[in-house]
Write a protein that holds these residues in place. Structure first.
Motif, PDB file in Angstrom:
ATOM      1  N   THR A   1       0.449  -0.946  -0.081  1.00  0.00           N
ATOM      2  CA  THR A   1       0.487  -0.047  -0.103  1.00  0.00           C
ATOM      3  C   THR A   1       0.874   0.710   0.104  1.00  0.00           C
ATOM      4  O   THR A   1       1.324   1.474   1.125  1.00  0.00           O
ATOM      5  CB  THR A   1      -0.642  -0.150   0.925  1.00  0.00           C
ATOM      6  OG1 THR A   1      -1.616  -1.228   1.406  1.00  0.00           O
ATOM      7  CG2 THR A   1      -1.575   1.552   1.267  1.00  0.00           C
ATOM      8  N   VAL A   2       0.861   1.952  -1.053  1.00  0.00           N
ATOM      9  CA  VAL A   2       1.787   2.830  -1.316  1.00  0.00           C
ATOM     10  C   VAL A   2       0.643   3.941  -1.715  1.00  0.00           C
ATOM     11  O   VAL A   2      -0.311   3.979  -2.174  1.00  0.00           O
ATOM     12  CB  VAL A   2       2.718   2.713  -1.992  1.00  0.00           C
ATOM     13  CG1 VAL A   2       3.446   4.036  -2.868  1.00  0.00           C
ATOM     14  CG2 VAL A   2       3.586   1.333  -1.894  1.00  0.00           C
ATOM     15  N   SER A   3       1.104   5.295  -0.725  1.00  0.00           N
ATOM     16  CA  SER A   3       0.316   6.098  -0.820  1.00  0.00           C
ATOM     17  C   SER A   3       1.149   7.798  -0.889  1.00  0.00           C
ATOM     18  O   SER A   3       2.370   7.927  -0.126  1.00  0.00           O
ATOM     19  CB  SER A   3      -0.979   6.097   0.118  1.00  0.00           C
ATOM     20  OG  SER A   3      -1.523   5.640   0.052  1.00  0.00           O
ATOM     21  N   PHE A   4       0.765   8.882  -1.983  1.00  0.00           N
ATOM     22  CA  PHE A   4       1.754   9.965  -1.241  1.00  0.00           C
ATOM     23  C   PHE A   4       0.863  10.695  -0.540  1.00  0.00           C
ATOM     24  O   PHE A   4      -0.351  10.555  -1.769  1.00  0.00           O
ATOM     25  CB  PHE A   4       1.846  10.267  -2.727  1.00  0.00           C
ATOM     26  CG  PHE A   4       3.535   9.105  -3.763  1.00  0.00           C
ATOM     27  CD1 PHE A   4       4.704  10.509  -3.676  1.00  0.00           C
ATOM     28  CD2 PHE A   4       3.508   7.814  -3.519  1.00  0.00           C
ATOM     29  CE1 PHE A   4       5.610   9.688  -3.850  1.00  0.00           C
ATOM     30  CE2 PHE A   4       4.891   8.024  -4.824  1.00  0.00           C
ATOM     31  CZ  PHE A   4       5.945   8.884  -3.902  1.00  0.00           C
ATOM     32  N   TYR A   5       1.359  11.777   0.443  1.00  0.00           N
ATOM     33  CA  TYR A   5       0.155  12.620  -0.003  1.00  0.00           C
ATOM     34  C   TYR A   5       0.857  14.275  -0.259  1.00  0.00           C
ATOM     35  O   TYR A   5       1.886  14.176  -0.574  1.00  0.00           O
ATOM     36  CB  TYR A   5       0.362  12.647   1.729  1.00  0.00           C
ATOM     37  CG  TYR A   5      -0.636  11.611   2.300  1.00  0.00           C
ATOM     38  CD1 TYR A   5      -1.363  11.982   3.564  1.00  0.00           C
ATOM     39  CD2 TYR A   5      -0.145  10.353   2.486  1.00  0.00           C
ATOM     40  CE1 TYR A   5      -2.178  10.746   3.681  1.00  0.00           C
ATOM     41  CE2 TYR A   5      -0.585   9.068   2.985  1.00  0.00           C
ATOM     42  CZ  TYR A   5      -1.681   9.466   3.297  1.00  0.00           C
ATOM     43  OH  TYR A   5      -2.449   8.584   4.636  1.00  0.00           O
ATOM     44  N   LEU A   6      -0.109  15.211  -0.282  1.00  0.00           N
ATOM     45  CA  LEU A   6       0.154  16.193  -1.347  1.00  0.00           C
ATOM     46  C   LEU A   6       0.085  17.360  -0.598  1.00  0.00           C
ATOM     47  O   LEU A   6      -1.352  17.710  -0.473  1.00  0.00           O
ATOM     48  CB  LEU A   6      -0.061  16.359  -2.274  1.00  0.00           C
ATOM     49  CG  LEU A   6       0.102  15.104  -3.681  1.00  0.00           C
ATOM     50  CD1 LEU A   6      -0.897  14.414  -4.305  1.00  0.00           C
ATOM     51  CD2 LEU A   6       0.954  15.220  -4.826  1.00  0.00           C
ATOM     52  N   LYS A   7       0.621  18.492  -0.892  1.00  0.00           N
ATOM     53  CA  LYS A   7       0.556  19.081  -0.133  1.00  0.00           C
ATOM     54  C   LYS A   7       1.413  20.884  -1.339  1.00  0.00           C
ATOM     55  O   LYS A   7       2.237  20.806  -0.967  1.00  0.00           O
ATOM     56  CB  LYS A   7       1.308  20.323   1.453  1.00  0.00           C
ATOM     57  CG  LYS A   7       0.713  21.326   1.872  1.00  0.00           C
ATOM     58  CD  LYS A   7       1.330  21.764   3.830  1.00  0.00           C
ATOM     59  CE  LYS A   7       1.215  23.039   3.687  1.00  0.00           C
ATOM     60  NZ  LYS A   7       1.618  23.131   5.429  1.00  0.00           N
ATOM     61  N   LYS A   8       0.129  21.312  -1.604  1.00  0.00           N
ATOM     62  CA  LYS A   8       0.170  23.106  -2.388  1.00  0.00           C
ATOM     63  C   LYS A   8       2.099  23.746  -2.147  1.00  0.00           C
ATOM     64  O   LYS A   8       2.030  23.963  -1.084  1.00  0.00           O
ATOM     65  CB  LYS A   8      -0.137  23.716  -2.846  1.00  0.00           C
ATOM     66  CG  LYS A   8      -0.332  24.390  -4.275  1.00  0.00           C
ATOM     67  CD  LYS A   8      -1.871  25.783  -4.197  1.00  0.00           C
ATOM     68  CE  LYS A   8      -1.020  26.913  -5.112  1.00  0.00           C
ATOM     69  NZ  LYS A   8      -0.562  27.864  -4.348  1.00  0.00           N
ATOM     70  N   ASN A   9       2.414  23.565  -3.260  1.00  0.00           N
ATOM     71  CA  ASN A   9       4.205  24.552  -3.410  1.00  0.00           C
ATOM     72  C   ASN A   9       3.600  25.493  -4.205  1.00  0.00           C
ATOM     73  O   ASN A   9       3.914  26.783  -4.005  1.00  0.00           O
ATOM     74  CB  ASN A   9       4.877  24.131  -3.387  1.00  0.00           C
ATOM     75  CG  ASN A   9       6.379  24.696  -3.394  1.00  0.00           C
ATOM     76  OD1 ASN A   9       6.860  25.860  -3.065  1.00  0.00           O
ATOM     77  ND2 ASN A   9       6.939  24.152  -3.797  1.00  0.00           N
ATOM     78  N   SER A  10       3.314  25.269  -5.622  1.00  0.00           N
ATOM     79  CA  SER A  10       3.437  26.087  -6.679  1.00  0.00           C
ATOM     80  C   SER A  10       2.626  26.656  -7.504  1.00  0.00           C
ATOM     81  O   SER A  10       2.066  27.285  -8.285  1.00  0.00           O
ATOM     82  CB  SER A  10       4.602  26.550  -7.351  1.00  0.00           C
ATOM     83  OG  SER A  10       5.489  25.040  -7.966  1.00  0.00           O
ATOM     84  N   THR A  11       1.295  24.898  -7.887  1.00  0.00           N
ATOM     85  CA  THR A  11       0.680  24.704  -8.332  1.00  0.00           C
ATOM     86  C   THR A  11       0.062  24.584  -7.587  1.00  0.00           C
ATOM     87  O   THR A  11       0.004  22.756  -6.950  1.00  0.00           O
ATOM     88  CB  THR A  11       1.093  24.007 -10.027  1.00  0.00           C
ATOM     89  OG1 THR A  11      -0.223  24.036 -10.601  1.00  0.00           O
ATOM     90  CG2 THR A  11       1.691  22.787  -9.454  1.00  0.00           C
ATOM     91  N   PRO A  12      -1.784  24.083  -8.109  1.00  0.00           N
ATOM     92  CA  PRO A  12      -2.870  23.269  -8.144  1.00  0.00           C
ATOM     93  C   PRO A  12      -3.470  21.569  -8.747  1.00  0.00           C
ATOM     94  O   PRO A  12      -3.749  21.118  -7.820  1.00  0.00           O
ATOM     95  CB  PRO A  12      -3.662  24.193  -7.766  1.00  0.00           C
ATOM     96  CG  PRO A  12      -3.885  24.640  -9.324  1.00  0.00           C
ATOM     97  CD  PRO A  12      -2.452  24.986  -9.381  1.00  0.00           C
ATOM     98  N   THR A  13      -1.821  21.307  -9.864  1.00  0.00           N
ATOM     99  CA  THR A  13      -2.067  20.035 -10.105  1.00  0.00           C
ATOM    100  C   THR A  13      -0.999  19.272  -9.590  1.00  0.00           C
ATOM    101  O   THR A  13      -0.291  19.485  -9.940  1.00  0.00           O
ATOM    102  CB  THR A  13      -1.886  20.528 -12.003  1.00  0.00           C
ATOM    103  OG1 THR A  13      -0.429  21.179 -12.629  1.00  0.00           O
ATOM    104  CG2 THR A  13      -3.383  21.449 -12.380  1.00  0.00           C
ATOM    105  N   MET A  14      -1.075  19.249  -8.610  1.00  0.00           N
ATOM    106  CA  MET A  14      -0.124  18.228  -7.461  1.00  0.00           C
ATOM    107  C   MET A  14       0.496  17.114  -8.384  1.00  0.00           C
ATOM    108  O   MET A  14       1.220  16.454  -7.994  1.00  0.00           O
ATOM    109  CB  MET A  14      -0.600  18.530  -6.539  1.00  0.00           C
ATOM    110  CG  MET A  14      -0.691  19.590  -5.927  1.00  0.00           C
ATOM    111  SD  MET A  14      -1.060  20.186  -3.811  1.00  0.00           S
ATOM    112  CE  MET A  14      -2.603  19.116  -4.383  1.00  0.00           C
TER     113      MET A  14
END
Length: 202
Positions: free
Chosen positions: A104-117
């Motif tokens: 089970t591999v999960s990537f958590y994303l938090k915006k830096n410069s673009t909403p297309t994360m």
């Protein structure tokens, strides 16, 4: 990394490891796979959240670029990872890649410069990776295949891409995309739609 040795009857021009008068012994990857942990990109011990987010972006970019440059499958071991943007390529003619999760591999994303994360570029195969946005008020956030070609997504998950203010967000957004396959993927808790197919997709 796993190697095996193979013999070539032609003298190599310098790309092999050992040259001799009758041929060359060449080191090649036995399974053509590269694990992120080989560049010290390990899963993090806790589940990331918005206020406790340590980005692994630099390491992610490093392992992705190495896999592309050496034509290797990029493998991530079971666990959680944190990045600002998951992009499958990094330059023109530097996009072809297979990215595979084990367990089970999960990537958590938090915006830096673009909403297309999450950005799937040309010639990307991605399997068994879950994507979780930690943003709750980000307009137009999404995973996207826009204006790209030859993308195969298998057993991937897209979750929490939402904008609670106006709903202008999507789990997976496809527009002007050629040869897109979405195979047994999962969606949940996204904004305007889980999977939006807009124009000129096949």
């Amino acid at each position: 990394l796993i190697y095996k040795w193979t013999f070539s009857t032609a003298i190599d021009d310098g790309g092999s490891i050992i040259n001799g008068t009758s041929g060359s012994w060449i080191a090649i990857f036995e399974n053509q796979q590269f694990n992120s942990k080989d560049f010290s990109l390990f899963p993090i011990s806790t589940t990331p959240n918005y206020n406790n987010f340590n980005s692994q972006q630099a390491l992610f970019d490093k392992v992705r670029n190495y896999a592309i440059d050496h034509n290797l499958d990029l493998v991530f071991d079971n666990g959680n990872y944190s990045v600002n943007i998951f992009r499958t390529g990094y330059a023109v003619n530097k996009m072809k890649i297979n990215i595979i999760g084990r367990g089970t591999v999960s990537f958590y994303l938090k915006k830096n410069s673009t909403p297309t994360m999450v950005q799937f570029w040309d010639d990307a195969y991605v399997e068994n990776i879950n994507f979780y946005s930690l943003e709750t008020e980000l307009d137009s956030q999404r995973a996207t295949t826009e204006s790209r070609n030859r993308i195969y997504l298998r057993k991937c998950g897209f979750f929490n891409f939402k904008n609670q203010t106006n709903g202008n967000s999507w789990g997976l957004y496809a527009k002007n995309t050629n040869d897109l396959t979405v195979d047994n993927c999962f969606f949940g808790n996204n904004g305007q739609s889980d999977f939006s197919i807009v124009d000129n997709c096949n």
